[in-house]
Design a protein around this motif. Structure first.
Motif, short mmCIF file in Angstrom:
data_model
loop_
_atom_site.label_atom_id
_atom_site.label_comp_id
_atom_site.label_asym_id
_atom_site.label_seq_id
_atom_site.Cartn_x
_atom_site.Cartn_y
_atom_site.Cartn_z
N PRO B 8 0.83 -1.21 0.00
CA PRO B 8 0.00 0.00 0.00
C PRO B 8 0.86 1.25 0.00
O PRO B 8 2.08 1.18 0.08
CB PRO B 8 -0.76 -0.14 1.33
CG PRO B 8 0.22 -0.82 2.23
CD PRO B 8 0.97 -1.80 1.35
N LYS B 9 0.25 2.41 -0.07
CA LYS B 9 0.98 3.68 0.03
C LYS B 9 1.30 4.02 1.48
O LYS B 9 2.34 4.58 1.79
CB LYS B 9 0.17 4.82 -0.59
CG LYS B 9 0.14 4.83 -2.10
CD LYS B 9 -0.55 6.07 -2.63
CE LYS B 9 -0.33 6.26 -4.12
NZ LYS B 9 -0.69 5.06 -4.89
N ARG B 36 15.08 1.01 2.51
CA ARG B 36 14.32 1.79 3.48
C ARG B 36 14.98 3.15 3.64
O ARG B 36 16.21 3.28 3.52
CB ARG B 36 14.21 1.08 4.83
CG ARG B 36 15.51 0.77 5.53
CD ARG B 36 15.26 0.15 6.91
NE ARG B 36 14.80 1.16 7.88
CZ ARG B 36 14.39 0.89 9.11
NH1 ARG B 36 14.35 -0.36 9.53
NH2 ARG B 36 14.01 1.85 9.93
N GLN B 37 14.14 4.13 3.90
CA GLN B 37 14.64 5.50 4.07
C GLN B 37 14.10 6.06 5.37
O GLN B 37 12.90 6.28 5.52
CB GLN B 37 14.23 6.39 2.90
CG GLN B 37 14.81 7.79 2.99
CD GLN B 37 14.44 8.65 1.79
OE1 GLN B 37 13.38 8.51 1.20
NE2 GLN B 37 15.34 9.56 1.41
N VAL B 88 10.12 4.73 5.43
CA VAL B 88 9.53 4.70 4.10
C VAL B 88 10.29 3.65 3.29
O VAL B 88 11.52 3.66 3.26
CB VAL B 88 9.60 6.07 3.39
CG1 VAL B 88 8.94 5.99 2.02
CG2 VAL B 88 8.92 7.14 4.24
N TYR B 89 9.56 2.76 2.65
CA TYR B 89 10.15 1.65 1.93
C TYR B 89 10.02 1.87 0.43
O TYR B 89 8.92 2.14 -0.08
CB TYR B 89 9.48 0.34 2.34
CG TYR B 89 9.79 -0.03 3.77
CD1 TYR B 89 9.06 0.51 4.83
CD2 TYR B 89 10.83 -0.91 4.07
CE1 TYR B 89 9.36 0.19 6.15
CE2 TYR B 89 11.13 -1.24 5.39
CZ TYR B 89 10.39 -0.68 6.41
OH TYR B 89 10.70 -0.99 7.72
N THR B 108 6.27 3.11 0.18
CA THR B 108 5.25 2.77 1.18
C THR B 108 5.70 3.36 2.50
O THR B 108 6.80 3.07 2.98
CB THR B 108 5.10 1.25 1.33
OG1 THR B 108 4.56 0.68 0.14
CG2 THR B 108 4.17 0.92 2.50
N ARG B 109 4.83 4.19 3.09
CA ARG B 109 5.15 4.79 4.39
C ARG B 109 4.56 3.91 5.48
O ARG B 109 3.34 3.77 5.57
CB ARG B 109 4.59 6.21 4.49
CG ARG B 109 4.97 6.93 5.78
CD ARG B 109 4.49 8.38 5.76
NE ARG B 109 5.17 9.15 4.73
CZ ARG B 109 6.34 9.75 4.89
NH1 ARG B 109 6.97 9.67 6.05
NH2 ARG B 109 6.86 10.46 3.91
N LEU B 110 5.44 3.33 6.30
CA LEU B 110 5.01 2.39 7.35
C LEU B 110 5.31 2.98 8.72
O LEU B 110 6.42 3.44 8.97
CB LEU B 110 5.74 1.06 7.20
CG LEU B 110 5.48 0.03 8.28
CD1 LEU B 110 4.04 -0.45 8.23
CD2 LEU B 110 6.43 -1.16 8.16
N THR B 111 4.29 2.94 9.57
CA THR B 111 4.45 3.37 10.95
C THR B 111 4.11 2.19 11.86
O THR B 111 3.06 1.57 11.68
CB THR B 111 3.53 4.55 11.29
OG1 THR B 111 3.83 5.63 10.40
CG2 THR B 111 3.74 5.02 12.73
#
Lengths: 113, 113
Positions: B8-9, B36-37, B88-89, B108-111
């Motif tokens: 997902p985004k 990853r960033q 962010v991946y 994809t921004r993951l939290t």
């Protein structure tokens, strides 16, 4: 080891001026380098690349210079425009590890109108 | 061509949950990468693949797994999410020759909370 680093975290220029973003690399980083532009919320976008057998390469409004003696490369943007505002990364390719890229930390370019 | 697509985004996970980040490219590229960033930093390589059925670790593989059953798809799996995986991946691909640029997806921004 391998490392790529950028010299300044931020750079502010006036619209129409030329911008120069610098990057240094370690001994074993790469013999192929890429400059990427990253706008907020987006993935890195290719700008220009250079191989180690070259000193200079020009694109549209952009020039990359490679100085192998001091292990330094720079990105020059001519007549900087507001649309150039972004974070710029240099990356060295390590081709014996699947062509992975070693990224510097990035320089945020701000263009003042 | 759509290029490199990621889903997902955005995603929020609780500690200990699992998820798969999807990556697909339609350029018939052999090489694919997961980076990853973290905030204010450059990208770091998690895993890469040089072709279907072949994967290898990058700089920061702990806590992740990948598979490459087709040329097009390269999913990244997080088994037990931890706050340190908040990032962010980015997925990327390139054709396979030594000096080809990598094409990046939108991220994809993951939290992880």
């Amino acid at each position: 080891g391998e490392s790529v680093g950028l010299h300044l975290p931020t750079l502010s220029v006036q619209e129409g001026d030329n911008s120069i973003i610098n990057c240094a690399y370690s001994n074993s980083a790469s013999d192929y380098f890429i400059w990427y532009k990253q706008e907020s919320g987006k993935g890195p976008q290719f700008i220009i690349d250079i191989r180690s057998n070259m000193d200079k390469r020009q694109g549209q409004r952009v020039t990359v210079l490679l100085n192998k003696t001091v292990k330094h490369l720079s990105l020059q943007i001519a007549a900087t425009q507001p649309g150039d505002s972004a974070v710029y990364f240099c990356a060295g390719m390590v081709y014996n590890q699947g062509g992975k890229l070693i990224f510097g930390q990035g320089t945020e370019l701000s263009v003042k109108p | 061509n759509a290029g490199v697509t990621q889903t997902p985004k955005f995603r929020i996970l609780k500690i200990g949950q699992s998820m798969t980040l999807q990556c697909t490219q339609d350029m018939n590229h052999n090489y694919m990468y997961w980076y990853r960033q973290d905030p204010g930093m450059g990208l770091k390589l998690i895993y890469y693949s040089v072709g279907a059925g072949i994967t290898d670790k990058g700089e920061v593989p702990n806590g992740y797994n990948v598979s490459r059953s087709t040329t097009e798809d390269f999913p990244l799996r997080l088994e037990l999410a931890a706050p340190s995986q908040t990032s962010v991946y980015f997925c990327a691909s390139r054709p396979g020759a030594i000096y080809n640029e990598q094409f990046f997806g939108p991220g994809t921004r993951l939290t992880v909370l």
